[in-house]
Motif scaffolding. Structure first.
Motif, mmCIF file in Angstrom:
data_model
loop_
_atom_site.group_PDB
_atom_site.id
_atom_site.type_symbol
_atom_site.label_atom_id
_atom_site.label_comp_id
_atom_site.label_asym_id
_atom_site.label_seq_id
_atom_site.Cartn_x
_atom_site.Cartn_y
_atom_site.Cartn_z
ATOM 1 N N ALA A 6 68.751 29.759 -2.978
ATOM 2 C CA ALA A 6 68.612 30.503 -1.368
ATOM 3 C C ALA A 6 69.636 29.993 -0.422
ATOM 4 C CB ALA A 6 67.476 30.312 -1.244
ATOM 5 N N LEU A 7 69.490 28.704 -0.679
ATOM 6 C CA LEU A 7 70.525 28.215 0.819
ATOM 7 C C LEU A 7 71.442 28.036 -0.011
ATOM 8 C CD1 LEU A 7 71.487 25.821 2.895
ATOM 9 C CD2 LEU A 7 70.085 24.339 1.634
ATOM 10 N N VAL A 8 72.415 27.850 -1.535
ATOM 11 C CA VAL A 8 73.789 27.987 -1.792
ATOM 12 C C VAL A 8 74.142 29.188 -1.884
ATOM 13 C CG1 VAL A 8 74.902 27.702 -3.722
ATOM 14 C CG2 VAL A 8 73.107 25.769 -3.492
ATOM 15 N N ASN A 9 73.546 29.977 -2.573
ATOM 16 C CA ASN A 9 74.004 31.681 -1.936
ATOM 17 C C ASN A 9 74.122 32.613 -0.975
ATOM 18 O OD1 ASN A 9 73.545 32.041 -4.823
ATOM 19 N ND2 ASN A 9 71.743 33.028 -4.896
ATOM 20 N N LEU A 10 73.232 31.278 0.075
ATOM 21 C CA LEU A 10 73.942 31.753 1.557
ATOM 22 C C LEU A 10 74.757 31.645 2.317
ATOM 23 C CD1 LEU A 10 72.937 33.437 4.554
ATOM 24 C CD2 LEU A 10 71.869 31.655 5.137
ATOM 25 N N MET A 11 74.807 29.782 2.246
ATOM 26 C CA MET A 11 76.242 29.289 2.540
ATOM 27 C C MET A 11 77.476 30.134 1.547
ATOM 28 S SD MET A 11 74.875 25.691 2.259
ATOM 29 C CE MET A 11 76.555 24.525 3.217
ATOM 30 N N ARG A 12 77.277 29.675 0.447
ATOM 31 C CA ARG A 12 78.602 31.576 -0.305
ATOM 32 C C ARG A 12 78.487 32.800 0.330
ATOM 33 N NH1 ARG A 12 77.294 29.619 -5.243
ATOM 34 N NH2 ARG A 12 78.959 28.597 -5.040
ATOM 35 N N ALA A 13 77.798 33.156 0.702
ATOM 36 C CA ALA A 13 77.523 34.671 0.928
ATOM 37 C C ALA A 13 78.430 34.583 3.324
ATOM 38 C CB ALA A 13 75.805 35.375 1.323
ATOM 39 N N ARG A 14 77.924 33.602 3.330
ATOM 40 C CA ARG A 14 79.101 34.153 4.576
ATOM 41 C C ARG A 14 79.795 33.554 4.450
ATOM 42 N NH1 ARG A 14 75.259 33.490 8.632
ATOM 43 N NH2 ARG A 14 76.602 33.089 10.142
ATOM 44 N N VAL A 15 80.398 32.774 4.059
ATOM 45 C CA VAL A 15 81.693 32.453 3.597
ATOM 46 C C VAL A 15 83.046 33.895 3.009
ATOM 47 C CG1 VAL A 15 84.002 30.813 1.982
ATOM 48 C CG2 VAL A 15 81.479 29.975 3.318
ATOM 49 N N ASN A 16 82.037 34.245 2.170
ATOM 50 C CA ASN A 16 82.646 35.343 1.794
ATOM 51 C C ASN A 16 82.865 36.412 2.536
ATOM 52 O OD1 ASN A 16 83.114 34.366 -0.917
ATOM 53 N ND2 ASN A 16 81.292 34.927 -1.797
ATOM 54 N N GLU A 42 72.182 29.694 10.783
ATOM 55 C CA GLU A 42 72.710 28.698 10.826
ATOM 56 C C GLU A 42 71.844 27.944 11.195
ATOM 57 O OE1 GLU A 42 75.974 26.432 12.310
ATOM 58 O OE2 GLU A 42 76.351 28.592 11.843
ATOM 59 N N LYS A 43 70.759 27.767 12.122
ATOM 60 C CA LYS A 43 69.827 26.575 12.070
ATOM 61 C C LYS A 43 69.289 26.438 10.846
ATOM 62 C CE LYS A 43 65.807 25.584 15.221
ATOM 63 N NZ LYS A 43 64.839 25.989 16.082
ATOM 64 N N TYR A 44 69.002 27.457 10.070
ATOM 65 C CA TYR A 44 68.787 26.698 8.612
ATOM 66 C C TYR A 44 69.351 26.070 7.552
ATOM 67 C CZ TYR A 44 67.308 28.265 3.757
ATOM 68 O OH TYR A 44 66.663 28.775 2.325
ATOM 69 N N GLN A 79 63.024 27.345 0.796
ATOM 70 C CA GLN A 79 64.236 26.915 -0.497
ATOM 71 C C GLN A 79 65.195 27.083 -0.815
ATOM 72 O OE1 GLN A 79 63.931 30.833 -2.644
ATOM 73 N NE2 GLN A 79 61.907 31.533 -1.842
ATOM 74 N N GLN A 80 65.415 25.574 0.051
ATOM 75 C CA GLN A 80 66.970 25.308 0.303
ATOM 76 C C GLN A 80 66.891 24.130 -1.060
ATOM 77 O OE1 GLN A 80 65.564 23.288 4.187
ATOM 78 N NE2 GLN A 80 67.194 24.510 4.851
ATOM 79 N N ILE A 81 65.641 23.948 -1.248
ATOM 80 C CA ILE A 81 65.434 22.899 -2.383
ATOM 81 C C ILE A 81 65.004 23.656 -3.384
ATOM 82 C CG2 ILE A 81 65.607 20.854 -1.567
ATOM 83 C CD1 ILE A 81 63.497 19.651 -2.858
ATOM 84 N N SER A 82 64.801 23.451 -5.566
ATOM 85 C CA SER A 82 63.986 24.122 -6.160
ATOM 86 C C SER A 82 63.201 22.378 -7.107
ATOM 87 C CB SER A 82 65.001 25.188 -7.205
ATOM 88 O OG SER A 82 64.357 25.315 -7.721
ATOM 89 N N GLY A 83 61.346 22.911 -7.107
ATOM 90 C CA GLY A 83 61.089 22.121 -7.919
ATOM 91 C C GLY A 83 61.870 22.807 -9.227
ATOM 92 N N VAL A 84 61.882 21.435 -10.011
ATOM 93 C CA VAL A 84 62.415 22.083 -11.578
ATOM 94 C C VAL A 84 61.662 21.265 -12.528
ATOM 95 C CG1 VAL A 84 64.844 23.165 -11.044
ATOM 96 C CG2 VAL A 84 64.311 20.824 -12.039
#
Length: 534
Positions: free
Chosen positions: A299-309, A450-452, A71-76
Motif C-alpha cells: 500500500a505504501l510502496v504503490n501510493l508513493m509510486r502513484a503520486r510520482v506518476n 502526505e502524513k501517511y 499496510q506500511q509493512i507486510s508480515g510475511v
C-alpha cells in the motif's frame, strides 16, 4: 466525566490565585504514592528508565502492529504473517499494553506510573520543570494508549494498594483528562519558584553535581527544555483534540489553536532512537533476528509510486531511504525511466492479490541501527494545522501548512553517528532532509497521504485513518492465498492478557469493536475497487 472534572479542579487551583511556589510546597496528586519511590531523592534514575523503556516499546511490536494494520509493512512469515491478517490475541500484545499503559496489577510500576512518581519526587524538591516534563510524558503515554485501546484505567491507575483492580475510564473521559494534564504540564513549565532547585533533568545541582538525565533533547539547557516541552505539550493537545474530532467536529478548531503553539521546527522533533554502543533500535534488532518475517507493504510502496506518476510528488530520495533492492542493495527509485521495480507485499504476503510482488527490502530497518522513529514532530504539527484549518474553512492556512511540510521533508536520524554512515551520509547530517516536493492543493486526501508517507511506522497514521478513512485501504484477506478481503481494518488492539486476567474491570470487547472516538468503521473496499494507488 468524573475523572476529567477531578483533574480539572486541580488545574483550576493551580491556575487561579494560588501562587506557583505555594502550589509546589503543598500536597499534590501522587505525592503519597506508595509504589516504591520513597527512597529516591532524585527523579533522574526513574526518568532515564522511563525514556529508555518507552523508546523500546514504541519501536518494538506495538509499532509493527500499527505498521501492519496500515499496510506500511507486510508480515510475511511466522507470527507476523498472522498479525498482518488481524490474528492478534490478548497474549500477543500483552507486553505492549502493560508497558505503554503502566501500573496494572499484579506488577505495578513502569510507564505512566513512573511518570507520576517522577512528579512526586520533583514536587518534594520544588522542581517545577521536572514536574512539567513528567506530566507531558504521562499525558502522552495515557493519551496514545487510550487512542489505541479505548477505555483504559486512569483515575484509579496510580495507587495499586488502594485500587488493586482499577476501573477502566471511558475513552473520551480519558482523552479529555489528558488535555487537562497537558494544561497542568504547561503551567508547571511556566513556573519559576525563586530559590528552588528548578532545573529539570539537566543543569547543575548544588555542589556542582550535573544532571544529565535528558535523553530525547540531550544537551539542552533548562530554559531550552522548558521551551521545547511546552511546544510538545501543545502539539499533543492538538493530537488528542484531533482524536476526538470524528465525534465532535468542534475539536478541529481547538486542535488548530493548539497546533499553532506547537513544534515549529524539525530541530525540535521528538524521535525514538538507540545508540549502537548500548543496543540497536528495536526495529533493527528485530530485523537482525527475524529479518525474513516482514517486508515493505504494497500500500505504501504503490501510493508513493502513484503520486510520482501522477506528478504530485517527485522521487526526492525518501523512497530509497525507506527501501532498497533486495539483490543489489541499491536504493529503490520511482518514476518513468527511473524506476527499478521495487514492489511491496500484500497483507500476510498474500500471493494472489493484485499490486503485490514482494521484491523489496528495508533500508532504514536493516542499515540504520541508530535511526530515529518519529514520535512528536514538526511534520505532525503542521499537518494537524493543515487538516484542522481545512475542516474549519481556512484553505489558505491549510495550503501554507501542508506545503511547509513538503518544503521541509525530514525524517529522524542520529546526528552524531549516522552522518558517517555511507547509507545516510548524503541526506542525514545532522537530520535526514530530502528535496522539496512540488506545491499541491490542500485537499484532505493530499494532507493525509502526505502524513501517511512522512510518519512511516508511527501510530498517528492509524489514528488518521480511523478518522478520515484515508489513505484508501482494503482490509486484509483471511488467508495468504485468498482474494476475498475482510470487511474492515480493525479499529483497536485487544487488551493485554495479564491485565484481563488480573482485573475484572477490563472491558469485554470484541476484535472488531470500534472505540468510542471512532464509532463508524471505514467503508469496505477491495483491491480492485480502490483508487489508482492500488
Amino acid at each position: 466525566m468524573r475523572i476529567a472534572k477531578a483533574i480539572a479542579l486541580g488545574a483550576a487551583l493551580l491556575l487561579s490565585g494560588t501562587a506557583c511556589h505555594d502550589f509546589l510546597t503543598g500536597p499534590s496528586l501522587g505525592i503519597n504514592d506508595p509504589n516504591g519511590h520513597a527512597s529516591l531523592k532524585d527523579p533522574g534514575p526513574l526518568y532515564v528508565g522511563l525514556e529508555a523503556g518507552q523508546a523500546e516499546n514504541n519501536t518494538a511490536q506495538l509499532a509493527r502492529f500499527v505498521a501492519e494494520y496500515m499496510q506500511q509493512i507486510s508480515g510475511v512469515a511466522r507470527q507476523q504473517q498472522g498479525f498482518d491478517q488481524y490474528i492478534v490475541g490478548p497474549g500477543d500484545d500483552d507486553g505492549s499494553f502493560a508497558s505503554v499503559w503502566a501500573a496494572l496489577p499484579p506488577a505495578g510500576g513502569g510507564g505512566a506510573a513512573d511518570a507520576r512518581k517522577i512528579q512526586a519526587i520533583a514536587l518534594a524538591q520544588s522542581d517545577s520543570i521536572y514536574v512539567g516534563i513528567a506530566k507531558v510524558w504521562e499525558a502522552m503515554i495515557i493519551g496514545d494508549a487510550a487512542s489505541i485501546w479505548g477505555a483504559v484505567p486512569y483515575s484509579q491507575a496510580f495507587d495499586i494498594n488502594k485500587y488493586p483492580q482499577p476501573k477502566y475510564d471511558d475513552q473520551m473521559s480519558v482523552l479529555n483528562a489528558v488535555e487537562t494534564t497537558l494544561d497542568q504540564a504547561i503551567a508547571f513549565l511556566n513556573c519559576n519558584p525563586a530559590g528552588k532547585t528548578n532545573l529539570g533533568p539537566t543543569g547543575v545541582l548544588p555542589g556542582k553535581v550535573p544532571r544529565t538525565n535528558e535523553v530525547i533533547y540531550a544537551g539542552r539547557s533548562s530554559a531550552a527544555l522548558v521551551a521545547v516541552y511546552k511546544a510538545v505539550a501543545h502539539t499533543l493537545k492538538a493530537r488528542y483534540y484531533m482524536h476526538m474530532a470524528e465525534v465532535d467536529p468542534s475539536n478541529y478548531a481547538k486542535a488548530l489553536a493548539e497546533a499553532q503553539l506547537g513544534i515549529a521546527t524539525s530541530d525540535d522533533d521528538w524521535t525514538w532512537f538507540a545508540d549502537v554502543a548500548t543496543g540497536a533500535n528495536q526495529w533493527v534488532s528485530f530485523q537482525g533476528a527475524r529479518g525474513g518475517d516482514i517486508s515493505g507493504g504494497a500500500a505504501l510502496v504503490n501510493l508513493m509510486r502513484a503520486r510520482v506518476n501522477a506528478g504530485l510528488d517527485i522521487d526526492n530520495g525518501r523512497f530509497g531511504f525507506y527501501y532498497v533492492e533486495p539483490n543489489s542493495g541499491l536504493p529503490c527509485t520511482l518514476g518513468a525511466g527511473n524506476d527499478n521495480g521495487c514492489t511491496g507485499a500484500r497483507p500476510g504476503g498474500n500471493s494472489v492479490l493484485p499490486g503485490g510482488g514482494d521484491d523489496i527490502d528495508f533500508n532504514i530497518f536493516n542499515n540504520g541501527s541508530n535511526f530515529r522513529q518519529p514520535q512528536v514532530t514538526f511534520t505532525e504539527t503542521k499537518l494537524i494545522i493543515a487538516e484542522a484549518a481545512l475542516q474549519t474553512g481556512n484553505v489558505t492556512l491549510a495550503d501554507s501548512a501542508l506545503n511547509a511540510v513538503r518544503n521541509n521533508e525530514t525524517y529522524g536520524a542520529d546526528p552524531i553517528n549516522e552522518a558517517s554512515d555511507s547509507i545516510y551520509a548524503s541526506t542525514c547530517s545532522p537530520t535526514c532532509k530530502f528535496a522539496a516536493q512540488p506545491h499541491v492543493a490542500p485537499t484532505l486526501q493530499n494532507i493525509i497521504e502526505e502524513k501517511y508517507i512522512d510518519l512511516f511506522a508511527t501510530p498517528e497514521v492509524w489514528n488518521d485513518y480511523k478518522r478520515t478513512c484515508l489513505p484508501y485501504l482494503a482490509a486484509a484477506p483471511s488467508t495468504p492465498t485468498s482474494s476475498a478481503t475482510r470487511a474492515n481494518v480493525p479499529g483497536r488492539l485487544p487488551y493485554g492478557l495479564t491485565a484481563a486476567n488480573a482485573d475484572p474491570n477490563t472491558p469485554n470487547v470484541g476484535a472488531t469493536s470500534q472505540n468510542a472516538n471512532d464509532p463508524h468503521a471505514c467503508p469496505t473496499l477491495t483491491y480492485t475497487s480502490t483508487p489508482a494507488a492500488w
